[in-house]
Design a protein around this motif. Structure first.
Motif, short mmCIF file in Angstrom:
data_model
loop_
_atom_site.label_atom_id
_atom_site.label_comp_id
_atom_site.label_asym_id
_atom_site.label_seq_id
_atom_site.Cartn_x
_atom_site.Cartn_y
_atom_site.Cartn_z
N ASP A 332 0.82 -1.21 0.00
CA ASP A 332 0.00 0.00 0.00
C ASP A 332 0.86 1.26 0.00
OD1 ASP A 332 0.88 -0.57 2.54
OD2 ASP A 332 -1.08 -0.44 3.49
N GLY A 333 2.08 1.18 0.55
CA GLY A 333 2.96 2.34 0.52
C GLY A 333 3.35 2.71 -0.90
N THR A 334 3.69 1.70 -1.72
CA THR A 334 4.05 1.96 -3.11
C THR A 334 2.85 2.47 -3.89
OG1 THR A 334 5.71 0.21 -2.98
CG2 THR A 334 5.07 0.93 -5.18
N ALA A 335 1.66 1.93 -3.60
CA ALA A 335 0.45 2.43 -4.26
C ALA A 335 0.21 3.89 -3.92
CB ALA A 335 -0.75 1.58 -3.84
N ALA A 336 0.45 4.27 -2.67
CA ALA A 336 0.28 5.67 -2.27
C ALA A 336 1.24 6.57 -3.04
CB ALA A 336 0.50 5.80 -0.76
N VAL A 337 2.48 6.12 -3.20
CA VAL A 337 3.47 6.89 -3.95
C VAL A 337 3.03 7.02 -5.41
CG1 VAL A 337 5.83 6.86 -4.83
CG2 VAL A 337 5.38 6.32 -2.43
N ALA A 338 2.57 5.92 -6.00
CA ALA A 338 2.16 5.95 -7.40
C ALA A 338 1.06 6.98 -7.63
CB ALA A 338 1.69 4.57 -7.84
N ALA A 339 0.12 7.06 -6.69
CA ALA A 339 -1.01 7.97 -6.84
C ALA A 339 -0.75 9.35 -6.26
CB ALA A 339 -2.24 7.36 -6.18
N ASP A 340 0.41 9.53 -5.60
CA ASP A 340 0.74 10.80 -4.96
C ASP A 340 -0.31 11.15 -3.90
OD1 ASP A 340 2.32 12.97 -4.41
OD2 ASP A 340 1.57 14.20 -6.06
N LEU A 341 -0.64 10.14 -3.08
CA LEU A 341 -1.64 10.31 -2.03
C LEU A 341 -1.04 9.90 -0.69
CD1 LEU A 341 -4.75 8.68 -3.75
CD2 LEU A 341 -4.35 11.14 -3.42
N ALA A 342 -1.68 10.33 0.37
CA ALA A 342 -1.30 9.88 1.71
C ALA A 342 -1.79 8.44 1.90
CB ALA A 342 -1.91 10.78 2.77
N PRO A 343 -1.07 7.63 2.67
CA PRO A 343 -1.50 6.25 2.88
C PRO A 343 -2.91 6.13 3.43
CG PRO A 343 0.72 6.57 3.71
CD PRO A 343 0.21 7.93 3.35
N ALA A 344 -3.29 7.05 4.30
CA ALA A 344 -4.63 6.99 4.89
C ALA A 344 -5.70 7.16 3.83
CB ALA A 344 -4.77 8.07 5.96
N ASP A 345 -5.38 7.90 2.77
CA ASP A 345 -6.34 8.09 1.68
C ASP A 345 -6.28 6.96 0.66
OD1 ASP A 345 -7.11 10.54 2.79
OD2 ASP A 345 -5.53 11.62 1.72
N THR A 346 -5.16 6.27 0.60
CA THR A 346 -4.98 5.22 -0.41
C THR A 346 -5.63 3.91 0.00
OG1 THR A 346 -2.86 6.24 -0.95
CG2 THR A 346 -3.27 4.06 -1.86
N GLY A 347 -5.53 3.57 1.29
CA GLY A 347 -6.06 2.29 1.77
C GLY A 347 -7.50 2.04 1.37
#
Length: 725
Positions: A332-347
């Motif tokens: 999920d950390g890499t997904a957050a980076v890909a989307a340029d979002l905070a982890p709390a918003d990506t989960g």
């Protein structure tokens, strides 16, 4: 005076424990976040290597394919009986048709047939475009059979021969997923009677018939099979209530499990959506789609289009960007980076994609898109995302992996020569590997091992986008993995990408460093002319850079090349390395250069000169507390004493070296010292018991590591000259 000191004060305790998740950096290294989830690869004790059990578990209920499973029984079960040969089966069919699930299900049902274990190799994870790294695939098979990297052969032919040796006498199953060429299968056919190979492929690979393979095409699910699939996911009552619509859904999905899974996910996520309404929607989508090359792609796209349009805008954007992510599996950390979002918003967005059937969760808790889903996401990204956004995604992801890899590199070896100055970049960043010496902290080497395919994919993509500075910096940090694990082809490619990017960036020091490092895998692969060319370029770049320690390092690499061809030139290179390190005040570098120089002097017949040089290297390394290298120098000193005719001093030095090497877990070098001790004992009429003890311990090490030397030592122990006392 004896050259031998105890040496144990310099030994350091090493732990190999690991647990849980760690957190990785976003675009700025100071903003480390996101869960990094990976599978630990842990080396067992010497005599406790377990049988492999690598076929992934099925995470959903498996229904259907009763006939196909029975056919596989007929094809492969006979191989497990009596004096039968090796069974070889190939499941073929469209992408998304369920080949992997069927292979894994059959393996699950047939565990009792293969008491010596099951090996699983996913060629899609080894592939960049066309083909696949067959040599690395065989290396994975050898590791599953207990061969450690210290004894891993370098060529494909040698690895294949060793795989046959290690698999002889074992009854095992090898599952090869997503192969696309017969050459990927042949080297991994085990030798043990009753063993079997089960491969999956989108192509028929008819050439394997000449090797005795039985081809089993996997067709789309028939009417009843598709209905059972929907009933298993949507419920028997729901299917019975709208049977005609359910039958239409199976027809529109072309009987492909991947498309039916997306349909079932939509029905489950939207209780008010009926099968009748969904069937009408998919019928319209099917009419809209034209020009698809494969029936499978057409059917999947018909299911994916409406599912994609159902997503909220933020989830749809994440879906598109994940399709462009170079990594095949991600946390999920890499997904957050890909989307340029905070982890709390990506989960929550990841949860939405999983619920919609557009994202899979692996048994390790990571995420993965099915290949056809990934293709659809990439198509949507190409249509809806500007090119600048896709380049920015790659830049964020390469920065993410640069920060994590650099932190892992420093955790493994703080004092290694580095050209990239990343101190400011990493300043203040939370370090996920700070507690690596404790059970609570992740092991950096294991993280690099688990992520190596992703890091290499990121290097390729970043190089294609012209992101040359982070590419060479990442390649330099990444090389720490390959100093411990012999993935030669991947090491070579990563350094080639890095050296080319250093050239484009006009950073001579970086180019010199990466080209000199590149000589290592090239030499191990037998490409000596190419290695010499890279070293010559490295020397020129290092001289231009004016970096004294770098010039010393490049000369050391040159010496290791010339060791093979011209001892005089090797010694000259090592002497220059020693002088440059001394000039720069680089004590450890000077000590290591002296070690190599002493070994070269001994090999060249200057035993007395070697003794003096190696004695100095040993003392310097001991003063620095470098137990491993000090013990290696002490072992070389013992060998030089033996060559000079002083067997007593040789025995004392080798005995002390072997003891320390065992304490620091450098068992490969311990075994070498023990064999030299046994040679001296035999040659000087020493006790048979001592000879056998040395050889038995060396055999234990070589057997546990899968070294070809094990058989030689076994024959030596069983020979008449080693019997008695």
């Amino acid at each position: 005076m004896s050259d031998v000191s105890d040496g144990r004060a310099a030994a350091q305790h090493v732990t190999n424990e690991l647990s849980g998740n760690v957190y990785g950096p976003s675009v700025q290294a100071g903003q480390i976040h996101g869960g990094i989830t990976y599978t630990m690869i842990q080396m067992p004790e010497l005599d406790s290597w377990p049988k492999p059990d690598q076929v992934p578990p099925l995470t959903t209920r498996f229904v259907n394919r009763v006939r196909e499973l029975a056919e596989l029984d007929g094809l492969l079960r006979g191989s497990g009986e009596g004096d039968a040969g090796i069974g070889l089966g190939l499941l073929t069919g469209l992408p998304g048709i369920g080949k992997t699930a069927t292979a894994c299900r059959w393996a699950q049902l047939s565990r009792d047939l293969f008491p010596d274990g099951q090996i699983y190799i996913d060629f899609s994870a080894l592939r960049d475009g066309e083909g696949g790294d067959v040599s690395e695939a065989v290396a994975q098979g050898l590791r599953a059979l207990g061969v450690v990297d210290a004894y891993m052969p370098t060529s494909l032919a040698e690895r294949t021969a060793l795989f046959r040796t290690r698999s002889a006498g074992r009854r095992m199953l090898v599952v090869l997923d997503d192969v696309n060429h017969p050459a990927q299968v042949r080297p991994l056919v085990p030798k043990g009677p009753g063993s079997a190979v089960l491969a999956t492929s989108n192509a028929r690979l008819g050439e394997l018939v000449l090797d005795g393979a039985r081809l089993m095409p996997l067709d789309p699910l028939d009417h009843e099979g598709g209905m059972r699939f929907l009933a298993a996911r949507c419920g028997e009552e729901a299917v019975a209530a709208e049977r005609a619509a359910a039958e239409r859904l199976v027809e529109l999905c072309g009987g492909l499990p991947v498309a039916l899974r997306v349909v079932a996910a939509r029905l489950a996520a939207s209780p008010r959506l009926t099968m009748t309404a969904l069937a009408a929607e998919l019928a319209d989508e099917t009419k809209r789609l034209t020009g698809m090359a494969l029936r499978g792609e057409h059917s999947v796209s018909a299911a994916l289009g409406p599912a994609y349009r159902e997503l909220e805008p933020a989830a749809a954007r994440l879906y598109r960007l994940l399709g462009r992510l170079p990594a095949r599996t991600f946390d999920d950390g890499t997904a957050a980076v890909a989307a340029d979002l905070a982890p709390a918003d990506t989960g929550p967005l990841l949860d939405d994609l999983v619920t919609a059937g557009l994202l899979d969760v692996t048994p390790e808790g990571r995420y993965r898109q099915h290949d056809l889903v990934r293709l659809h996401a990439r198509e949507r990204a190409a249509e809806e995302e500007p090119q600048t956004a896709l380049r920015a995604l790659t830049e964020r992801v390469v920065t993410h992996y640069l920060a994590l890899t650099a932190l892992a590199d420093r955790a493994i070896r703080a004092d290694r020569l580095r050209i990239a100055d990343l101190d400011g970049f990493l300043s203040g960043a939370p370090d996920p590997f700070a507690d690596a010496d404790q059970a609570a902290g992740p092991q950096p080497l294991e993280w690099l091992e688990a992520e190596r395919a992703n890091i290499l994919a990121v290097l390729r993509e970043a190089a294609r986008h012209g992101l040359h500075t982070p590419v060479w910096q990442l390649a330099e940090a990444f090389t720490v993995l390959f100093l411990h694990r012999r993935h030669l082809a991947e090491w070579k490619e990563s350094l080639e990408l890095g050296a080319a990017s250093a050239t484009e960036s006009v950073v001579p020091a970086a180019e010199a460093r990466l080209r000199s490092l590149l000589s290592r895998p090239l030499m191990d692969l037998g490409a000596y002319d190419r290695a010499r060319t890279e070293l010559e370029a490295a020397v020129a770049c290092a001289d231009v850079s004016g970096h004294t320690v770098l010039r010393a390092s490049v000369q050391e690499f040159s010496g290791r090349y010339w060791d093979r061809f011209d001892p005089a030139r090797a010694m000259a290179a090592y002497r220059l390395s020693l002088e440059l390190n001394t000039e720069a005040g680089e004590e450890r570098g000077a000590a290591i250069a002296a070690y190599f120089l002493g070994c070269a002097q001994d090999a060249g017949g200057d035993h007395r000169g070697a003794l003096e040089t190696l004695r100095g290297a040993y003392e310097r390394l001991t003063e620095r507390g470098d137990a491993r290298m000090a013990a290696r120098a002490l072992a070389a000193l013992g060998a030089a004493h033996d060559h000079a005719g002083d067997t007593g001093e040789a025995t004392r030095a080798l005995t002390a070296a072997a003891r320390v090497l065992r304490e620091v877990d450098a068992t490969h070098y311990e075994a070498q010292a023990l064999v030299l001790l046994a040679d001296i004992e035999e040659r000087t009429g020493g006790g048979r018991a001592a000879v056998r003890a040395h050889l038995a311990r060396a055999l234990e090490i070589y057997s546990a590591g899968g070294s070809p030397e094990a058989e030689t030592l076994r024959e030596r122990l069983e020979g008449p000259e080693s019997q008695g006392s």
